[in-house]
Motif scaffolding. Structure first.
Motif, mmCIF file in Angstrom:
data_model
loop_
_atom_site.group_PDB
_atom_site.id
_atom_site.type_symbol
_atom_site.label_atom_id
_atom_site.label_comp_id
_atom_site.label_asym_id
_atom_site.label_seq_id
_atom_site.Cartn_x
_atom_site.Cartn_y
_atom_site.Cartn_z
ATOM 1 N N LYS A 144 36.373 38.171 -3.981
ATOM 2 C CA LYS A 144 35.760 39.144 -3.270
ATOM 3 C C LYS A 144 36.091 38.840 -1.916
ATOM 4 O O LYS A 144 35.816 39.563 -0.865
ATOM 5 C CB LYS A 144 34.195 38.991 -3.094
ATOM 6 C CG LYS A 144 33.397 39.500 -4.377
ATOM 7 C CD LYS A 144 33.656 40.765 -4.918
ATOM 8 C CE LYS A 144 32.726 41.106 -5.965
ATOM 9 N NZ LYS A 144 32.821 42.621 -6.104
ATOM 10 N N GLU A 186 27.889 40.573 -4.342
ATOM 11 C CA GLU A 186 27.237 40.798 -5.509
ATOM 12 C C GLU A 186 27.345 41.953 -6.481
ATOM 13 O O GLU A 186 26.976 41.990 -7.757
ATOM 14 C CB GLU A 186 25.969 40.173 -5.306
ATOM 15 C CG GLU A 186 25.467 38.950 -4.722
ATOM 16 C CD GLU A 186 24.320 38.329 -4.472
ATOM 17 O OE1 GLU A 186 23.335 39.408 -4.456
ATOM 18 O OE2 GLU A 186 23.928 37.369 -4.214
ATOM 19 N N SER A 187 27.958 42.875 -6.062
ATOM 20 C CA SER A 187 28.325 44.293 -6.902
ATOM 21 C C SER A 187 29.320 44.600 -6.642
ATOM 22 O O SER A 187 30.185 44.173 -5.969
ATOM 23 C CB SER A 187 26.917 45.096 -6.382
ATOM 24 O OG SER A 187 27.047 45.501 -5.066
ATOM 25 N N GLU A 188 29.522 45.728 -7.133
ATOM 26 C CA GLU A 188 30.776 46.649 -6.868
ATOM 27 C C GLU A 188 30.846 47.553 -5.818
ATOM 28 O O GLU A 188 31.520 48.658 -5.898
ATOM 29 C CB GLU A 188 30.991 47.262 -8.392
ATOM 30 C CG GLU A 188 31.301 46.306 -9.519
ATOM 31 C CD GLU A 188 32.222 45.181 -9.087
ATOM 32 O OE1 GLU A 188 33.265 45.525 -8.483
ATOM 33 O OE2 GLU A 188 32.082 44.226 -9.630
ATOM 34 N N VAL A 189 29.820 47.609 -4.865
ATOM 35 C CA VAL A 189 29.815 48.596 -3.878
ATOM 36 C C VAL A 189 31.084 48.484 -3.093
ATOM 37 O O VAL A 189 31.645 47.680 -2.803
ATOM 38 C CB VAL A 189 28.602 48.107 -3.094
ATOM 39 C CG1 VAL A 189 28.458 48.969 -1.801
ATOM 40 C CG2 VAL A 189 27.404 48.176 -3.585
ATOM 41 N N GLU A 190 31.377 49.742 -2.854
ATOM 42 C CA GLU A 190 32.838 49.814 -1.923
ATOM 43 C C GLU A 190 32.610 49.412 -0.489
ATOM 44 O O GLU A 190 31.440 49.540 -0.137
ATOM 45 C CB GLU A 190 33.266 51.211 -2.038
ATOM 46 C CG GLU A 190 33.910 51.824 -3.346
ATOM 47 C CD GLU A 190 35.187 51.187 -3.708
ATOM 48 O OE1 GLU A 190 35.845 50.749 -2.723
ATOM 49 O OE2 GLU A 190 35.356 51.071 -4.952
ATOM 50 N N ALA A 224 25.842 42.901 -0.773
ATOM 51 C CA ALA A 224 26.418 44.187 -1.716
ATOM 52 C C ALA A 224 27.618 43.809 -2.126
ATOM 53 O O ALA A 224 28.011 44.202 -3.225
ATOM 54 C CB ALA A 224 25.870 45.457 -1.136
#
Length: 372
Positions: A288, A358-362, A355
């Motif tokens: 990330k 921990e997630s796939e948020v752009e 975000a």
């Protein structure tokens, strides 16, 4: 960084003092924890009868206040069978013990010798129940172990006072304890109860780690110590902090609306500068780090007071604010916006950082959610 624990079995009676009557306990062991060949902690483990534990519980001896206790596990204590209590010596008293002992056996024998000596307020402070923090209370029962841990078992005082302790270690201890407490009390806890709990923890934490600088005086000249000024500010503003030994820096904890993290206030005396950092409570994993680099770049564009910094090697994210006062005095009025603009910015952007990690948020979407 590894620790080495030296344990000495005792098996003898030890009489401790409290505000009312002496308390005689059956000690089982004393241990010293060494880190890099330096003793950083002394633990005393002992057994008491259920009747004696009732007194300890009622009088809140060994700092067993309700707000520091995690929930009971495994059931309730039985009216028969000894109860084992593990305690740790308050860090500020450890040097006093180590003046007379360098091994666990010597420390144990010294405490036993103190019991036989005439009343001495200085040395007998080591025998005061208030000088020991309870870590756990356990009872072995036919169906297994029953008992509870305390806040100090999650965030050990030796860790709090360790200048090399990481923000992750400090945050993890507090978060783990609070999560266990919340899960057990959620059904019956009201907002007021939770608030009282947090106030209690804050008060206890403050009593342990808040450094006292009563001899520090406000200097109105341009030669005033930068460090003196920042200590005065955080004391007057009632922040909890630890002075990092052999440095001109403080370590602080801050809780915002979106999380809790460690801060550092640093004085650069020669340059006449004050620097304040908020350390993000999570590090970016390797997969990330490119995304976080983009996030930091987008977030920094247009920043007026301060900027985000990112260590691409280990994933640490921090926010920095600073001020240069070469030709002026560092007043409390100058420090306040540096500190509060910093923590408010970290609190504002923390959900976006989480975000992305921990997630796939752009990244662009995460920034838009914050800045609109």
């Amino acid at each position: 960084m590894s620790n080495h624990i030296e344990n000495f079995p005792l098996g003898k009676e030890l009489t401790l003092n409290d505000s009312s009557n002496p308390l005689t306990i059956h000690t089982t062991s004393l241990s010293l924890t060494k880190q890099n060949h330096q003793i950083i902690e002394c633990r005393l483990t002992f057994q008491v009868t259920p009747e004696l534990y009732h007194r300890i519980d009622t009088e809140k001896l060994f700092n067993l206040k309700p707000e520091v206790r995690a929930p009971m596990s495994g059931g309730n204590f039985l009216p028969s069978g000894d109860i084992q209590i593990e305690t740790t010596l308050q860090p500020d008293l450890l040097p006093q013990l180590l003046e007379k002992a360098s091994t666990a056996e010597e420390a144990a024998n010294y405490l036993l010798q103190l019991c036989q000596q005439p009343e001495n307020p200085l040395t007998n402070k080591l025998l005061s129940t208030e000088s020991w923090l309870c870590l756990s209370v356990k009872q072995q029962q036919p169906n297994g172990e029953v008992g509870y841990n305390t806040f100090w078992n999650y965030l050990n005082p030796s860790t709090i006072n360790d200048p090399e302790a990481t923000s992750e270690e400090l945050s993890a201890g507090i978060v783990n304890f609070f999560q266990e407490w919340t899960q057990a009390n959620l059904a019956e806890a009201t907002q007021n109860a939770t608030s009282e709990f947090l106030e209690g923890i804050s008060s206890i934490f403050n009593e342990l780690v808040d450094e006292t600088f009563s001899d520090t005086e406000e200097d109105t000249t341009t030669n005033q110590s930068i460090f003196t000024a920042i200590v005065n500010f955080f004391e007057s503003d009632q922040w909890q902090f630890v002075k990092i030994p052999e440095t001109s820096a403080l370590r602080l904890l801050f809780r915002g609306e979106n999380g809790q993290w460690t801060c550092y206030a640093q004085a650069r005396e020669e340059q006449r500068q004050f620097v304040f950092y908020s350390i993000c409570p999570v590090k970016a994993p390797e997969n990330k780090r490119l995304a976080i680099t983009e996030f930091i770049t987008r977030a920094n564009y247009g920043m007026i007071m301060g900027n985000f910094e990112f260590d691409f090697d280990d994933g640490e994210i921090r926010y920095k604010t600073s001020i240069d006062v070469k030709e002026d005095n560092l007043s409390l009025a100058l420090i306040k916006p540096i500190a509060y603009a910093n923590v408010m910015t970290m609190d504002e952007y923390l959900p976006g950082i989480m975000a992305v990690i921990e997630s796939e948020v752009e990244v662009k979407e995460a920034i838009l959610r914050i800045e609109g």
